[in-house]
Design an enzyme around this catalytic site. Structure first.
Site, PDB file in Angstrom:
ATOM      1  N   VAL A  32       0.827  -1.196   0.000  1.00  0.00           N
ATOM      2  CA  VAL A  32       0.000   0.000   0.000  1.00  0.00           C
ATOM      3  C   VAL A  32       0.871   1.260   0.000  1.00  0.00           C
ATOM      4  O   VAL A  32       1.967   1.283   0.572  1.00  0.00           O
ATOM      5  CB  VAL A  32      -0.933  -0.020   1.236  1.00  0.00           C
ATOM      6  CG1 VAL A  32      -0.124   0.034   2.531  1.00  0.00           C
ATOM      7  CG2 VAL A  32      -1.946   1.107   1.195  1.00  0.00           C
ATOM      8  N   GLU A  33       0.369   2.328  -0.669  1.00  0.00           N
ATOM      9  CA  GLU A  33       1.114   3.587  -0.729  1.00  0.00           C
ATOM     10  C   GLU A  33       0.965   4.349   0.583  1.00  0.00           C
ATOM     11  O   GLU A  33       0.190   5.318   0.695  1.00  0.00           O
ATOM     12  CB  GLU A  33       0.633   4.429  -1.912  1.00  0.00           C
ATOM     13  CG  GLU A  33       1.096   3.934  -3.271  1.00  0.00           C
ATOM     14  CD  GLU A  33       2.595   4.122  -3.495  1.00  0.00           C
ATOM     15  OE1 GLU A  33       2.998   5.180  -4.012  1.00  0.00           O
ATOM     16  OE2 GLU A  33       3.365   3.210  -3.145  1.00  0.00           O
ATOM     17  N   LYS A  38       5.768   1.591   4.565  1.00  0.00           N
ATOM     18  CA  LYS A  38       6.903   1.190   3.728  1.00  0.00           C
ATOM     19  C   LYS A  38       8.218   1.311   4.504  1.00  0.00           C
ATOM     20  O   LYS A  38       9.070   0.411   4.456  1.00  0.00           O
ATOM     21  CB  LYS A  38       6.940   2.043   2.454  1.00  0.00           C
ATOM     22  CG  LYS A  38       5.842   1.733   1.444  1.00  0.00           C
ATOM     23  CD  LYS A  38       5.961   2.659   0.229  1.00  0.00           C
ATOM     24  CE  LYS A  38       4.783   2.523  -0.719  1.00  0.00           C
ATOM     25  NZ  LYS A  38       4.821   1.255  -1.479  1.00  0.00           N
ATOM     26  N   SER A  60       4.864   4.672  -6.700  1.00  0.00           N
ATOM     27  CA  SER A  60       4.650   5.552  -7.853  1.00  0.00           C
ATOM     28  C   SER A  60       4.619   7.018  -7.436  1.00  0.00           C
ATOM     29  O   SER A  60       4.527   7.887  -8.296  1.00  0.00           O
ATOM     30  CB  SER A  60       3.322   5.201  -8.530  1.00  0.00           C
ATOM     31  OG  SER A  60       2.236   5.380  -7.631  1.00  0.00           O
ATOM     32  N   HIS A  81       9.894   0.976 -10.504  1.00  0.00           N
ATOM     33  CA  HIS A  81       8.477   1.262 -10.692  1.00  0.00           C
ATOM     34  C   HIS A  81       7.956   0.587 -11.956  1.00  0.00           C
ATOM     35  O   HIS A  81       8.276   0.984 -13.061  1.00  0.00           O
ATOM     36  CB  HIS A  81       8.249   2.783 -10.768  1.00  0.00           C
ATOM     37  CG  HIS A  81       6.821   3.166 -10.942  1.00  0.00           C
ATOM     38  ND1 HIS A  81       6.430   4.261 -11.675  1.00  0.00           N
ATOM     39  CD2 HIS A  81       5.672   2.585 -10.481  1.00  0.00           C
ATOM     40  CE1 HIS A  81       5.114   4.346 -11.660  1.00  0.00           C
ATOM     41  NE2 HIS A  81       4.641   3.337 -10.944  1.00  0.00           N
ATOM     42  N   ASN A  84       1.131  -1.018 -14.711  1.00  0.00           N
ATOM     43  CA  ASN A  84       0.078  -2.040 -14.778  1.00  0.00           C
ATOM     44  C   ASN A  84      -0.510  -2.183 -16.177  1.00  0.00           C
ATOM     45  O   ASN A  84      -0.725  -1.178 -16.852  1.00  0.00           O
ATOM     46  CB  ASN A  84      -1.055  -1.692 -13.800  1.00  0.00           C
ATOM     47  CG  ASN A  84      -0.734  -2.120 -12.389  1.00  0.00           C
ATOM     48  OD1 ASN A  84      -0.074  -3.124 -12.173  1.00  0.00           O
ATOM     49  ND2 ASN A  84      -1.205  -1.353 -11.417  1.00  0.00           N
ATOM     50  N   GLU A  93      10.607   2.089 -14.489  1.00  0.00           N
ATOM     51  CA  GLU A  93      11.403   3.256 -14.124  1.00  0.00           C
ATOM     52  C   GLU A  93      12.365   2.862 -13.004  1.00  0.00           C
ATOM     53  O   GLU A  93      11.934   2.438 -11.934  1.00  0.00           O
ATOM     54  CB  GLU A  93      10.497   4.405 -13.652  1.00  0.00           C
ATOM     55  CG  GLU A  93       9.644   5.004 -14.754  1.00  0.00           C
ATOM     56  CD  GLU A  93       8.711   6.095 -14.246  1.00  0.00           C
ATOM     57  OE1 GLU A  93       8.492   7.070 -14.967  1.00  0.00           O
ATOM     58  OE2 GLU A  93       8.180   5.948 -13.114  1.00  0.00           O
ATOM     59  N   ASN A 131       4.378   9.707 -14.519  1.00  0.00           N
ATOM     60  CA  ASN A 131       3.287  10.337 -13.779  1.00  0.00           C
ATOM     61  C   ASN A 131       3.431  11.847 -13.707  1.00  0.00           C
ATOM     62  O   ASN A 131       2.440  12.549 -13.465  1.00  0.00           O
ATOM     63  CB  ASN A 131       3.192   9.748 -12.373  1.00  0.00           C
ATOM     64  CG  ASN A 131       2.445   8.430 -12.366  1.00  0.00           C
ATOM     65  OD1 ASN A 131       1.593   8.189 -13.217  1.00  0.00           O
ATOM     66  ND2 ASN A 131       2.774   7.562 -11.431  1.00  0.00           N
TER      67      ASN A 131
END
Length: 442
Positions: A32-33, A38, A60, A81, A84, A93, A131
């Site tokens: 999860v972001e 993390k 991301s 990175h 999807n 990346e 992004n």
């Protein structure tokens, strides 16, 4: 085959305890972001894996430098990175933070290459490459909607059919999910100190608040109910085929429009011209948008019968051409322009007389954002273009597109847009300005 599937499954070893991954030489986190979650995981991993093991994150949005802060060996953390769906999308990346050891980044690059991926190198800045550079693709579409310049179906059709993009921005946002897309925009906006270039859209914010998240909720900009009619872009009614066309001067990026007229066997005469090229047919004057509105160009001396057409990747292959006229342009001129477009076997879609129309406005900002990413050292020019082709399925890298258009044309379009909307969102990058001043490609 079943045998290949079984062999692949045998190469995957699920574990229920992190201690079981102690032998790993490379650990890739894809959780999860959440920054704190993390960082806690990386701190635990450090006590489990070997000192020389590499820890990579699939984040991301978070800074690699921030994620490495507090680690005993921050030099072995880097971004890896994926896009999807990861088994299909080639781009990866490889992102280095301030502490990332060069050898770690190069090992990840070589590993991704060995896996058959297309890796690019990037420095840890908000949004990395894709992004960050892709934000204008969504932002300009949302701005056009908020201005009432065009409806979503028409914007999507014009960017697909004229710009060569695989999907239009509204259908793509519906596919991604507005909660996800809006969150990425906000992260980049905050990461760049609330730079107006990345300001989130009120229209998208309202969709998220209403729970209209796109396909996954059944409704976003479009309705995905099985009984809902498919989105229909606006088109002009049929008009007579012109008897004769005169092309004056050099059409620049629109020369393929002239070639399409010739290929359609419409009687055509070419003449030398002073200044910008134009297509004259039955009194109507068609010119490629340069970022100014038709009304402004008429006020500055262009013919009252002026009709602007949008930028296209290739007018010969484009199944649609978008047109716009000024508020004082006689409607008959738009009808004549539509007749010419229809005679080429293409749909003619009307747009409001908005600065830069749709494709030029979007592409100019994409080129500018890509140039700024290079200027700030986020990535090399070749990696930026590769990332946008492989990660976002763009028909051409933004910097390569800038070469086709020429930096002077891109800077001029941005300055015309800035005159209407303000310099914040449309200020040309220093890199692009230098290229324009030198008369060379960005």
């Amino acid at each position: 085959s079943e045998a290949e599937a079984a062999a692949a499954a045998r190469r995957v070893a699920p574990v229920a305890n992190l201690k079981h991954i102690a032998p790993a030489a490379l650990v890739i986190e894809a959780m999860v972001e959440d920054l704190a979650a993390k960082k806690a995981l990386f701190a635990e991993l450090e006590s489990i894996v070997a000192p020389e093991a590499i820890i990579a994150t699939n984040t991301s949005s978070f800074s690699i430098t921030a994620l490495a802060d507090g680690l005993k060996r921050p030099e072995r953390l880097a971004g890896m990175h994926f896009f999807n769906p990861a088994p299909i999308m080639a781009l990866v990346e490889i992102v280095r933070g301030d502490a990332t050891a060069p050898a770690v980044a190069e090992t990840l690059f070589a590993t991704a290459t060995r896996w058959g991926k297309t890796p690019v190198r990037a420095r840890s800045t908000p949004g990395f490459i894709v992004n960050r550079v892709a934000r204008p693709f969504y932002a300009e579409a949302l701005a056009l909607l908020e201005e009432g310049a065009a409806d979503p179906a028409t914007v999507d059709a014009v960017l697909r059919d004229m710009g060569g993009f695989r999907m239009g921005p509204f259908e793509l946002m519906d596919l991604i999910g507005h909660d996800v897309n809006f969150a990425v925009t906000r992260a980049v906006f905050e990461g760049f100190g609330r730079d107006p270039r990345f300001a989130p859209s009120r229209a998208q914010r309202d969709l998220v608040a209403a729970g209209r998240l796109g396909r996954k909720s059944g409704r976003g900009f479009y309705d995905y109910n099985s009984e809902a009619p498919p989105p229909a872009p606006r088109i002009l009614p049929p008009d007579p085929v012109p008897a004769r066309v005169v092309i004056e001067g050099d059409l620049g990026p629109a020369e393929s429009f002239a070639a399409a007229i010739v290929a359609a066997k419409i009687p055509c005469v070419r003449k030398a011209g002073d200044g910008e090229g134009r297509i004259v047919v039955n009194g109507a004057v068609l010119m490629l948008t340069d970022g100014r509105t038709a009304a402004r160009r008429i006020a500055e001396g262009a013919p009252r019968e002026l009709v602007l057409f949008d930028l296209a990747l290739d007018y010969g292959r484009a199944p649609r051409i978008a047109l716009a006229m000024g508020d004082k342009t006689p409607p008959s001129a738009l009808a004549v322009a539509a007749g010419l477009v229809q005679a080429l076997g293409k749909a003619a879609s009307p747009l409001a007389d908005t600065a830069g129309l749709v494709v030029l406005r979007t592409v100019a900002r994409l080129v500018n954002e890509a140039a700024d990413a290079v200027e700030l050292g986020t990535a090399e020019a070749a990696d930026v273009d590769t990332a946008m082709r492989a990660g976002a399925n763009y028909p051409m890298g933004p910097l390569a597109w800038g070469e086709v258009l020429g930096p002077q044309r891109v800077v001029a379009a941005l300055e015309f847009l800035a005159a209407v909307y303000g310099a914040g969102r449309y200020r040309p990058s220093a890199f692009l300005r230098r290229a324009a001043a030198a008369g060379k490609s960005p």
